[in-house]
Scaffold this motif. Structure first.
Motif, PDB file in Angstrom:
ATOM      1  N   ALA A 184       0.633  -1.298   0.072  1.00 62.27           N
ATOM      2  CA  ALA A 184      -0.108   0.059   0.086  1.00 62.27           C
ATOM      3  C   ALA A 184       0.638   1.229   0.047  1.00 62.27           C
ATOM      4  CB  ALA A 184      -1.172  -0.164   1.156  1.00 62.27           C
ATOM      5  N   ALA A 185       1.874   1.268   0.711  1.00 61.54           N
ATOM      6  CA  ALA A 185       2.794   2.255   0.854  1.00 61.54           C
ATOM      7  C   ALA A 185       3.485   2.622  -0.240  1.00 61.54           C
ATOM      8  CB  ALA A 185       3.826   2.195   2.151  1.00 61.54           C
ATOM      9  N   LEU A 187       2.524   1.872  -3.507  1.00 66.36           N
ATOM     10  CA  LEU A 187       1.516   2.499  -4.508  1.00 66.36           C
ATOM     11  C   LEU A 187       1.044   3.695  -4.165  1.00 66.36           C
ATOM     12  CD1 LEU A 187       0.012   1.297  -6.839  1.00 66.36           C
ATOM     13  CD2 LEU A 187      -1.905   0.328  -5.130  1.00 66.36           C
ATOM     14  N   ASP A 188       1.063   4.151  -2.890  1.00 61.74           N
ATOM     15  CA  ASP A 188       0.905   5.715  -2.509  1.00 61.74           C
ATOM     16  C   ASP A 188       1.773   6.345  -2.926  1.00 61.74           C
ATOM     17  OD1 ASP A 188      -1.024   7.373  -1.123  1.00 61.74           O
ATOM     18  OD2 ASP A 188       0.390   7.192   0.529  1.00 61.74           O
ATOM     19  N   ARG A 191       1.652   6.804  -6.508  1.00 62.74           N
ATOM     20  CA  ARG A 191       0.304   7.712  -7.000  1.00 62.74           C
ATOM     21  C   ARG A 191       0.676   9.020  -6.695  1.00 62.74           C
ATOM     22  NH1 ARG A 191      -4.178   3.266  -5.909  1.00 62.74           N
ATOM     23  NH2 ARG A 191      -3.955   2.342  -7.850  1.00 62.74           N
ATOM     24  N   SER A 192       1.043   9.328  -5.408  1.00 61.91           N
ATOM     25  CA  SER A 192       1.048  10.708  -4.923  1.00 61.91           C
ATOM     26  C   SER A 192       2.010  11.567  -5.551  1.00 61.91           C
ATOM     27  CB  SER A 192       1.023  10.794  -3.366  1.00 61.91           C
ATOM     28  OG  SER A 192       2.164   9.894  -3.140  1.00 61.91           O
TER      29      SER A 192
END
Ligand code: UGB
Length: 593
Positions: A184-185, A187-188, A191-192
């Motif tokens: 999750a981290a 991907l985050d 994306r960010s």
């Protein structure tokens, strides 16, 4: 049996197989129907993940575990019958004619290369609160490891298109292996930051699953102590990357698109791309199926040693022997002192840095046979010398560099030895552990990782003719490091030594207290005398023809490394773990308009 109605027919089949494999203890405590039914269903969801993510399924995992645990109990050595010796490989010297030739050949291969980053590890030894890919690789720009890697790949793609005079049809794919701890981290972070300039379709995340823990020598699955409807799980290791790539079906697609090489690398080595073109040059000119990148290794350093193993039956293989196994292997083979440095001051066995290049066709051929399964090992911590009980549950593990173990002996497995300063400076150890490494061995900490970037960039510019001042020694977090001028450049400024050399002319000099940050592509240094901080920025992304010449003398109060204590919670963790932060006194900013 009372709960059978809760299960699908596939689940019932799997349950029967588990019972046959002496795993009935995972069901014996189940409550009567109507109690804990949701937990029972989620137990089977977990079981089906464990079953689906292991080549051959959970039953194979149990059988393999039983075999490896029996070997471990009887003390069977996986290297029995093998004699170790020092292998010979391609030794690269930065900047010489051979280097320049290989780099020129290799850069043309970049757009035929798929990059695979293994980043599922939690980084327990480093103890950083975030994922390691988000950690700044250095403090002058704060560029994270992931940003640094992606910018390098894009710059390499650009350089390859330039030299081949083609606009590459294929965007270089980047695969990132994540795990539940990092997915999750990661991907985050991507994306960010708009994928740091990469197209999102170029990036593919493959998540590795953990494997079941084992409670005893019979490979009985270990139940979670708090929740009896859950199996304990632990990471299986970076070797999972091969099975995941195989299962993804992507390899054949890439091969059809013209990709020839797969390059594997790990999460915190900022130097690794400096030697990538030359390494591709080696594999393509030597016709290897596997090229393993190595650096000179200090005896007992926590990196594996590349070793030639010759079996009594005549088989030979060149393979990584992990650091905890090299010393006993050498002692057993008649070297009473084990893993020691030779007259060069280094172990004669070059150090594995977990950067591998494999040739795509032979890789697909091999994975089709093995489904990506990699030789595994088990490392139980026994309660006592009878080896009957474990201190805590254990599990099978595998390592990506063990891929050549299953290859036929006709395979060409080679390795390349590169200067450590150019190619290897990982960030793995927390300050306390780093300060305790034996004297002379690398710290592999955030402090040494950052200093290694400045040293590599200084040495590269020196080789290109710039007078770069010698470093001074300083202690940060109880680690003595060489502090060179803080020189960084965006990869688009130069991904090959040939590129960089072309951008420097006249008599340039940089003093030890200086900071130089180069952010653009077409920036040329001529007769620059720097004694302070200089940031050069050109907007050549917008206008490729724009050229910025940096000439003359720049002198100001500059930037300094201010000591911070790693125990001081008032300071950001990213600074604390390196033992300093940058104090910006004065700088000159040069920008093309
Ligand atoms: N990793 C995963 O992606 N998944 C996992 O389950 C585990 C790790 P470590 P290690 O170059 O210094 C390796 O833990 O395993 C990723 C080599 O085996 O940092 O102790 C993780 O995210 C050793 O021979 O290293 O040692 C990271 O990117 C030597 O080469 C990578 O795998 C050593 O690295 C490595 O994980 C080194």
């Amino acid at each position: 049996l009372k709960n059978i109605h809760l299960l699908s027919s596939d689940e019932v089949e799997l349950a029967k197989l588990l019972v046959k494999e002496e795993q009935s203890h995972v069901f014996l405590h189940w409550a009567d129907p109507g109690v804990d039914d949701e937990k029972k269903k989620s137990f089977f969801s977990q079981i089906s993940i464990l079953n689906g993510s292991y080549p051959g399924g959970l039953i194979s995992y149990i059988k393999n575990s039983r075999r490896l645990l029996a070997d471990s109990k009887t003390g069977n050595n996986p290297y029995d019958g093998f004699t170790p010796s020092v292998p010979s490989g391609e030794v690269i010297t930065f900047g010489d004619d051979n280097f320049m030739m290989l780099e020129a050949v290799g850069v043309k291969q970049v757009c035929k290369t798929v990059f695979v980053l293994v980043a599922g590890g939690l980084g327990e030894r480093l103890g950083y609160k975030g994922i390691k890919l988000a950690l700044p690789s250095e403090s002058t720009t704060g560029t994270s490891f992931l940003q640094h890697y992606i910018e390098y790949i894009l710059a390499l793609q650009d350089a390859c298109c330039r030299v081949t005079q083609e606009t590459c049809l294929n965007k270089i794919p980047l695969v990132i292996m994540t795990s539940d701890d990092t997915h999750a981290a990661t991907l985050d972070l991507l994306r960010s930051n708009s994928y740091f300039g990469m197209e999102s379709t170029q990036v593919k995340l493959l998540k590795q699953e953990k494997v079941a823990c084992l409670a005893d020598n019979d490979a009985r699955l270990a139940l979670d102590t708090k929740d009896g409807y859950k199996i304990q799980t632990k990471p299986h290791g970076h070797g999972d990357v091969h099975a995941l790539l195989y299962a993804s079906g992507l390899l054949s697609l890439w091969k059809d698109e013209g990709f020839k090489w797969v390059f594997f690398f790990q999460d915190t080595n900022a130097l690794l791309f400096k030697a990538i073109a030359v390494s591709l040059g080696v594999i393509s000119t030597k016709g290897y199926h596997v090229n393993s990148l190595t650096v000179p290794r200090k005896a007992k350093e926590a990196i594996g040693g590349i070793t030639k193993l010759t079996h009594t039956d005549g088989r030979q293989l060149v393979i990584n022997v992990e650091y905890n196994q090299l010393d006993p292997l050498l002692r057993a083979a008649g070297y009473p002192e084990g893993d020691v440095n030779c007259e060069t001051g280094f172990s004669p066995f070059p150090g594995n840095i977990n950067q591998l290049i494999v040739e795509m066709s032979s890789y697909i051929e091999e994975l089709t046979k093995t489904k990506g399964a990699i030789a595994e090992f088990v490392n139980p911590k026994y309660k006592d010398s009878t080896k009957t009980c474990f201190k805590s549950s254990t599990r099978l593990e595998c390592m990506m560099q063990d891929y050549p173990k299953t290859l036929p002996s006709s395979s060409r497995v080679g390795f390349t030895v590169m200067d450590t300063w150019l190619a290897y400076a990982p960030v793995k150890n927390n300050p306390e552990d780093a300060s305790k490494v034996p004297k002379g061995n690398p710290y592999h900490s955030a402090t040494s990782g950052e200093m290694a970037i400045y040293r590599a960039n200084s040495l590269i510019l020196k080789k290109a003719g710039v007078k770069v001042a010698d470093p001074v020694f300083e202690m940060f977090n109880n680690q003595q490091v060489e502090v060179w001028p803080r020189i960084t450049w965006h990869p688009k400024w130069g991904v090959t030594f040939a590129d960089i050399r072309n951008k420097i002319s006249g008599t340039c000099s940089i003093s030890q207290m200086s900071t130089l940050i180069i952010k653009g592509k077409n920036i040329f240094l001529k007769d620059l005398a720097l004694d302070g901080a200089l940031i050069v920025n050109s907007e050549d992304d917008v206008d490729d023809a724009k050229v910025l010449k940096v000439e003359g003398s720049v002198k100001n109060k500059g930037w300094f490394l201010q000591h911070v204590d790693y125990k001081d919670d008032s300071v950001r963790e990213e600074s604390r773990i390196r033992g300093f932060k940058i104090e910006k006194n004065e700088q000159f900013i040069l920008e093309s308009k």
